[in-house]
Scaffold this motif. Structure first.
Motif, PDB file in Angstrom:
ATOM      1  N   ASP A   1      38.792  40.663  50.595  1.00  0.00           N
ATOM      2  CA  ASP A   1      37.542  40.171  50.021  1.00  0.00           C
ATOM      3  C   ASP A   1      36.876  41.196  49.112  1.00  0.00           C
ATOM      4  N   GLU A   2      37.637  42.215  48.670  1.00  0.00           N
ATOM      5  CA  GLU A   2      37.048  43.222  47.797  1.00  0.00           C
ATOM      6  C   GLU A   2      36.620  42.607  46.473  1.00  0.00           C
ATOM      7  N   ALA A   3      37.449  41.734  45.903  1.00  0.00           N
ATOM      8  CA  ALA A   3      37.093  41.124  44.621  1.00  0.00           C
ATOM      9  C   ALA A   3      35.803  40.331  44.739  1.00  0.00           C
ATOM     10  N   GLU A   4      35.653  39.552  45.841  1.00  0.00           N
ATOM     11  CA  GLU A   4      34.437  38.771  46.043  1.00  0.00           C
ATOM     12  C   GLU A   4      33.220  39.669  46.189  1.00  0.00           C
ATOM     13  N   ASN A   5      33.387  40.808  46.892  1.00  0.00           N
ATOM     14  CA  ASN A   5      32.261  41.714  47.119  1.00  0.00           C
ATOM     15  C   ASN A   5      31.863  42.465  45.853  1.00  0.00           C
ATOM     16  N   GLU A   6      32.861  42.833  45.039  1.00  0.00           N
ATOM     17  CA  GLU A   6      32.591  43.636  43.851  1.00  0.00           C
ATOM     18  C   GLU A   6      32.226  42.787  42.643  1.00  0.00           C
ATOM     19  N   SER A   7      32.620  41.514  42.650  1.00  0.00           N
ATOM     20  CA  SER A   7      32.395  40.667  41.475  1.00  0.00           C
ATOM     21  C   SER A   7      30.905  40.504  41.189  1.00  0.00           C
ATOM     22  N   ASP A   8      30.580  40.499  39.904  1.00  0.00           N
ATOM     23  CA  ASP A   8      29.209  40.254  39.463  1.00  0.00           C
ATOM     24  C   ASP A   8      29.277  39.279  38.294  1.00  0.00           C
ATOM     25  N   VAL A   9      29.083  37.985  38.588  1.00  0.00           N
ATOM     26  CA  VAL A   9      29.227  36.961  37.561  1.00  0.00           C
ATOM     27  C   VAL A   9      28.174  37.103  36.469  1.00  0.00           C
ATOM     28  N   LYS A  10      27.070  37.781  36.762  1.00  0.00           N
ATOM     29  CA  LYS A  10      26.018  37.967  35.764  1.00  0.00           C
ATOM     30  C   LYS A  10      26.358  39.100  34.801  1.00  0.00           C
ATOM     31  N   LYS A  11      27.364  39.901  35.144  1.00  0.00           N
ATOM     32  CA  LYS A  11      27.734  41.035  34.296  1.00  0.00           C
ATOM     33  C   LYS A  11      28.455  40.513  33.056  1.00  0.00           C
ATOM     34  N   PRO A  12      27.968  40.801  31.845  1.00  0.00           N
ATOM     35  CA  PRO A  12      28.611  40.283  30.634  1.00  0.00           C
ATOM     36  C   PRO A  12      29.958  40.940  30.406  1.00  0.00           C
ATOM     37  N   GLU A  13      30.868  40.204  29.752  1.00  0.00           N
ATOM     38  CA  GLU A  13      32.163  40.742  29.410  1.00  0.00           C
ATOM     39  C   GLU A  13      31.999  41.842  28.365  1.00  0.00           C
ATOM     40  N   PRO A  14      32.686  42.975  28.531  1.00  0.00           N
ATOM     41  CA  PRO A  14      32.575  44.046  27.539  1.00  0.00           C
ATOM     42  C   PRO A  14      33.298  43.676  26.255  1.00  0.00           C
ATOM     43  N   THR A  15      32.719  44.029  25.110  1.00  0.00           N
ATOM     44  CA  THR A  15      33.384  43.836  23.832  1.00  0.00           C
ATOM     45  C   THR A  15      33.354  45.149  23.080  1.00  0.00           C
ATOM     46  N   VAL A  16      34.385  45.389  22.291  1.00  0.00           N
ATOM     47  CA  VAL A  16      34.473  46.650  21.567  1.00  0.00           C
ATOM     48  C   VAL A  16      33.303  46.802  20.613  1.00  0.00           C
TER      49      VAL A  16
ATOM     50  N   ILE B   1      39.889  55.936  30.412  1.00  0.00           N
ATOM     51  CA  ILE B   1      39.587  54.520  30.219  1.00  0.00           C
ATOM     52  C   ILE B   1      38.437  54.133  31.137  1.00  0.00           C
ATOM     53  N   LYS B   2      37.379  53.552  30.580  1.00  0.00           N
ATOM     54  CA  LYS B   2      36.234  53.132  31.384  1.00  0.00           C
ATOM     55  C   LYS B   2      36.302  51.627  31.589  1.00  0.00           C
ATOM     56  N   LEU B   3      36.831  51.226  32.750  1.00  0.00           N
ATOM     57  CA  LEU B   3      36.962  49.826  33.120  1.00  0.00           C
ATOM     58  C   LEU B   3      36.424  49.689  34.540  1.00  0.00           C
ATOM     59  N   SER B   4      35.271  49.066  34.691  1.00  0.00           N
ATOM     60  CA  SER B   4      34.575  49.049  35.976  1.00  0.00           C
ATOM     61  C   SER B   4      35.241  48.112  36.971  1.00  0.00           C
ATOM     62  N   ARG B   5      35.022  48.386  38.257  1.00  0.00           N
ATOM     63  CA  ARG B   5      35.576  47.547  39.320  1.00  0.00           C
ATOM     64  C   ARG B   5      34.946  46.153  39.298  1.00  0.00           C
ATOM     65  N   GLN B   6      33.666  46.045  38.845  1.00  0.00           N
ATOM     66  CA  GLN B   6      33.021  44.736  38.765  1.00  0.00           C
ATOM     67  C   GLN B   6      33.734  43.842  37.746  1.00  0.00           C
ATOM     68  N   THR B   7      34.089  44.433  36.600  1.00  0.00           N
ATOM     69  CA  THR B   7      34.815  43.666  35.591  1.00  0.00           C
ATOM     70  C   THR B   7      36.184  43.250  36.112  1.00  0.00           C
ATOM     71  N   MET B   8      36.895  44.165  36.765  1.00  0.00           N
ATOM     72  CA  MET B   8      38.207  43.831  37.315  1.00  0.00           C
ATOM     73  C   MET B   8      38.095  42.740  38.370  1.00  0.00           C
ATOM     74  N   ALA B   9      37.050  42.813  39.201  1.00  0.00           N
ATOM     75  CA  ALA B   9      36.854  41.795  40.236  1.00  0.00           C
ATOM     76  C   ALA B   9      36.611  40.429  39.603  1.00  0.00           C
ATOM     77  N   ASN B  10      35.795  40.399  38.546  1.00  0.00           N
ATOM     78  CA  ASN B  10      35.552  39.131  37.843  1.00  0.00           C
ATOM     79  C   ASN B  10      36.847  38.561  37.285  1.00  0.00           C
ATOM     80  N   TRP B  11      37.677  39.433  36.701  1.00  0.00           N
ATOM     81  CA  TRP B  11      38.957  38.980  36.153  1.00  0.00           C
ATOM     82  C   TRP B  11      39.859  38.390  37.236  1.00  0.00           C
ATOM     83  N   LEU B  12      39.924  39.060  38.384  1.00  0.00           N
ATOM     84  CA  LEU B  12      40.792  38.580  39.466  1.00  0.00           C
ATOM     85  C   LEU B  12      40.340  37.213  39.968  1.00  0.00           C
ATOM     86  N   LEU B  13      39.040  37.039  40.163  1.00  0.00           N
ATOM     87  CA  LEU B  13      38.533  35.771  40.679  1.00  0.00           C
ATOM     88  C   LEU B  13      38.760  34.634  39.682  1.00  0.00           C
ATOM     89  N   ARG B  14      38.502  34.887  38.417  1.00  0.00           N
ATOM     90  CA  ARG B  14      38.673  33.832  37.425  1.00  0.00           C
ATOM     91  C   ARG B  14      40.139  33.498  37.201  1.00  0.00           C
TER      92      ARG B  14
END
Length: 236
Positions: free
Chosen positions: A59-74, A208-221
């Motif tokens: 349940d790490e992805a569920e705990n770390e996910s933040d759906v309100k966090k916007p997707e990063p863009t370059v 590389i700066k890639l947060s766990r919240q972003t990774m969690a959002n990716w896994l869930l989606r």
């Protein structure tokens, strides 16, 4: 009659969501029971501690996910970094990664204007950026979709048609995730047992700066949009 159908559809959707939640709970409690029995009969405490840590991965992805966090863009990150004066650093930062640009254009035959038959010219690109993760190599891939307009229609007609070249659809709409980056994160987490916070640290060591919240959002989606349909079809 339409209202009745709409009410039934809404009720059915609610029941389906409830069913999915119950299935997750059952799977979780089954895993708890398995680990409890293992701790009771295991020959060493190390195995029990390892299994307990493994349980936390579920349940790490569920705990770390933040759906309100916007997707990063370059583009957004570049603007933020240049305008920041002593502020906090963004959680996701892809600006310094090597970039590969893929351009999708129309053939000569496809550039015929549907309005007047004239030849259309390239007026720009629609771009999206994805993080491409290959073991020991990370880069940004820019998908540049050619946009074409007709000069004759621009001069003579009030209606100016636009054509766009075909481009591969993103794995997750509106996201910088690619198939390779999601596969890498999933493999590290669920097959290698590497939690997201450790992957985040590993990426940081590579610059590389890639947060766990972003990774969690990716896994869930990715799970919801790609794996669940496949799983349900296999069960069916």
């Amino acid at each position: 009659m339409k209202n009745k159908y709409a009410e039934l559809e809404e009720k059915n959707s609610g029941l389906e969501l409830e069913r999915q939640k119950l299935e997750k709970k059952v799977a979780y409690y089954e895993e708890c029971l398995r680990l409890s029995r293992h701790r009771q009969y295991a020959s060493s405490s190390e195995k029990s501690e390892a299994d307990s840590r493994q349980l936390l991965l579920f349940d790490e992805a569920e705990n770390e996910s933040d759906v309100k966090k916007p997707e990063p863009t370059v583009c957004e990150i570049t603007y933020t970094r240049r305008s920041r004066k002593g502020g906090s650093k963004p959680e996701d930062d892809f600006e310094d990664l090597p970039t590969e640009r893929l351009e999708y254009t129309l053939s000569e035959e496809e550039r015929s204007c549907p309005e007047c038959g004239g030849k259309m010219h390239l007026i720009g690109y629609d771009e999206r950026r994805e993080i491409e993760i290959i073991p020991a190599s990370v880069k940004v891939v820019v998908h540049a979709q050619g946009i074409y307009g007709c000069r004759r229609c621009e001069r003579e007609n009030t209606h100016v048609p636009i054509k766009k070249a075909d481009v591969p659809a993103p794995v997750i709409k509106g996201s910088a995730a690619s198939a390779s980056s999601i596969a890498h994160i999933m493999t590290q987490k669920y097959m290698q047992g590497v939690p997201l916070y450790r992957q985040e640290l590993s990426f940081m060591k590579e610059g590389i700066k890639l947060s766990r919240q972003t990774m969690a959002n990716w896994l869930l989606r990715a799970g919801k949009e790609w794996l669940y349909p496949l799983y349900n079809e296999m069960r069916r």
